[in-house]
Design an enzyme around this catalytic site. Sequence first.
Site, mmCIF file in Angstrom:
data_model
loop_
_atom_site.group_PDB
_atom_site.id
_atom_site.type_symbol
_atom_site.label_atom_id
_atom_site.label_comp_id
_atom_site.label_asym_id
_atom_site.label_seq_id
_atom_site.Cartn_x
_atom_site.Cartn_y
_atom_site.Cartn_z
ATOM 1 N N CYS A 73 7.598 -1.937 4.567
ATOM 2 C CA CYS A 73 8.569 -1.096 4.181
ATOM 3 C C CYS A 73 8.490 0.170 3.433
ATOM 4 C CB CYS A 73 9.553 -1.702 3.812
ATOM 5 S SG CYS A 73 11.136 -0.644 3.743
ATOM 6 N N LYS A 127 18.692 3.138 4.550
ATOM 7 C CA LYS A 127 18.057 2.742 3.548
ATOM 8 C C LYS A 127 16.832 3.521 2.795
ATOM 9 C CE LYS A 127 14.654 -1.299 3.282
ATOM 10 N NZ LYS A 127 14.243 -2.203 4.256
ATOM 11 N N HIS A 129 14.557 2.546 -0.425
ATOM 12 C CA HIS A 129 13.576 1.714 -0.974
ATOM 13 C C HIS A 129 12.108 2.451 -1.146
ATOM 14 C CE1 HIS A 129 11.836 -2.526 0.322
ATOM 15 N NE2 HIS A 129 11.795 -2.381 -0.796
ATOM 16 N N ASN A 276 7.500 -0.447 10.376
ATOM 17 C CA ASN A 276 6.497 -1.344 10.479
ATOM 18 C C ASN A 276 6.525 -2.269 11.675
ATOM 19 O OD1 ASN A 276 7.726 -2.513 7.631
ATOM 20 N ND2 ASN A 276 7.880 -3.830 9.412
#
Length: 497
Positions: A73, A127, A129, A276
């Site tokens: 990620c 998201k 991250h 991914n």
Amino acid sequence: MPLETRLTCLIVLFFNTFPVQGKSSQPHILFVLADDFGYNDIGYHGSEIKTPNLDKLAGDGIRLENYYVQPICTPTRSQLLSGRYQIHTGLQHGIIWPSQPNGLPLDSPILPQKLKEVGYSTHAVGKWHVGFYKKEYLPTSRGFDSYFGYLTGSEDYYTHHRCYGKMCGMDLRENAVPANYSGIYSTYLFAQKAADIVQKHDSDQPLFLYLPFQSVHSPLQVPEKYIQPYLHIKDEKRRKYAGMVAAMDEAIGNLTEVFKQKGIWNNTLMVFSTDNGGQILEGGNNYPLRGWKASLWEGGMHGVGFVHGQMLKRKGIVSKALMHVTDWFPTLVSLAGGNLNGTKPLDGVDQWKTISEGSAVNQRSSILHNIDPLFQPVGHRLPKSPFDNRIRAAVRFGDWKLITGSPGNGSWVPPPHMKLLHQMEDNSEPPEKNIWLFNITADPYEHKDVAHINPKVVMQMLDLLAQYNQTAVPCRYPKMDEKANPKYLGGYWGPWL
Ligand SMILES: *[C@@H]1O[C@H](CO)[C@@H](O)[C@H](O)[C@H]1NC(C)=O
Ligand SMILES: *[C@@H]1O[C@H](CO)[C@@H](O)[C@H](O)[C@H]1NC(C)=O
Ligand SMILES: *[C@@H]1O[C@H](CO)[C@@H](O)[C@H](O)[C@H]1NC(C)=O
Ligand SMILES: *[C@@H]1O[C@H](CO)[C@@H](O)[C@H](O)[C@H]1NC(C)=O
Ligand SMILES: *[C@@H]1O[C@H](CO)[C@@H](O)[C@H](O)[C@H]1NC(C)=O
Ligand SMILES: *[C@@H]1O[C@H](CO)[C@@H](O)[C@H](O)[C@H]1NC(C)=O
Ligand SMILES: *[C@@H]1O[C@H](CO)[C@@H](O)[C@H](O)[C@H]1NC(C)=O
């Protein structure tokens, strides 16, 4: 009518008919990033999971079928936003854990900053991250006019609550401020927030909307109605996962309708990408690719991706040109009429002509998949090797792919419903083995390691890795920090230093 007024009218008319170069030639950009969405999870790859909206968009656009992301990620997101390899940002190892004081370095501008410079209105929903331990690392401090989403990963889709070890807290914010939408499934929530942005947008200004969905990462949660069409899938995880994909597909279909209603879809470039490979332990699948999420096998990083938009010169085709997630940064900045001033040296390449026209100019021939100095070394170093082949690394050059160190589980795992026809093939290779060479063009599923019959190529590829390694910055992977605990921060994950 006095001459002056007539002239003004003419000028206005002129500029309305032939808008000034710049503004109207700048497309709106919608970048949708799915989480853990596997190669065998999209309809057009023959999945048992239906994705009618994605299939239609990809079918009218350009499917990228030689497209690479990173195996996990944070690395993919950091490279997408910066255009730079992990060895150049210090994020070589793992993800950014919730209590780790780490982030994508602030020393090079990221995508929304460059787009903002040339007049874009920039918004992120979903998201993040790529770090949040200090306020400077939050999306709204890094070029996004607005942000709605979560900063870590893996939280509950409904409560937006995340535990990391004994540290627990809410993870959702609106701009920099904690938000509470407890009970609303995140796919609905993010789709709605994205739609609001489009509806309120001033169409004369170019829009950049970055939409990294929570879908379809674990935990496996989805409203029951999306599972109904998949009751025939016996494997419970795969069944729920299929429902999650369906919800995401519907959300994307809905959002394109909002763009159409707004009248800006015909000037919008949409990019769709996974971050991914699919996680086979949580319903995802990458068959017939080898391995899965977190590995250096193709199943970990040969990603699903496509582009769609009226501005593409070719449509309805498949592109086999080698492409990497770092390429979006220079590609989108140049498409937006921006410049790369102030960026540290980029690893991405402007691929617009390659994608849109099939041009071979600027075509990429190599990819450094990664060099991870902190991963557990394996086996022995090859005599005279310029690169320590015990270390986890992978590189692509033309048809060749070399893997060193520990690549991760290399089984070929068919989706559960195919298990009777296709046995899972486990990789029963010696545990000290640490070099593999494949001709990926001839052998995309990595069945035939040809390292032993190409010792010279192996040495050349090791040399290439050694050259990349010389440009690497030290890996930054700080210790977990107790001060990150949400109990000190009003019950929310957020900046603590
Ligand atoms: C969020 O809202 C829910 C429902 O209204 C409430 O039960 C919960 O306590 C709130 N959580 C926080 C952290 O404010
Ligand atoms: C898509 O739009 C329909 C109609 O408004 C709505 O019922 C549905 O919940 C939306 N789906 C998602 C995933 O947002
Ligand atoms: C897009 O559609 C709008 C509304 O129908 C129209 O005014 C505009 O000229 C179109 N733009 C392009 C680039 O085709
Ligand atoms: C980018 O840098 C070049 C060279 O320094 C300069 O000529 C150009 O004006 C800069 N462009 C912008 C938009 O700042
Ligand atoms: C990469 O370069 C560093 C610094 O020269 C060296 O210490 C390290 O062993 C090299 N890594 C590999 C895998 O060869
Ligand atoms: C690789 O993964 C498969 C599927 O989960 C598992 O059955 C197998 O034992 C794993 N092999 C190794 C060497 O860990
Ligand atoms: C890899 O395989 C393809 C297809 O068989 C072949 O055309 C190509 O020459 C091979 N590449 C190398 C570097 O041997």
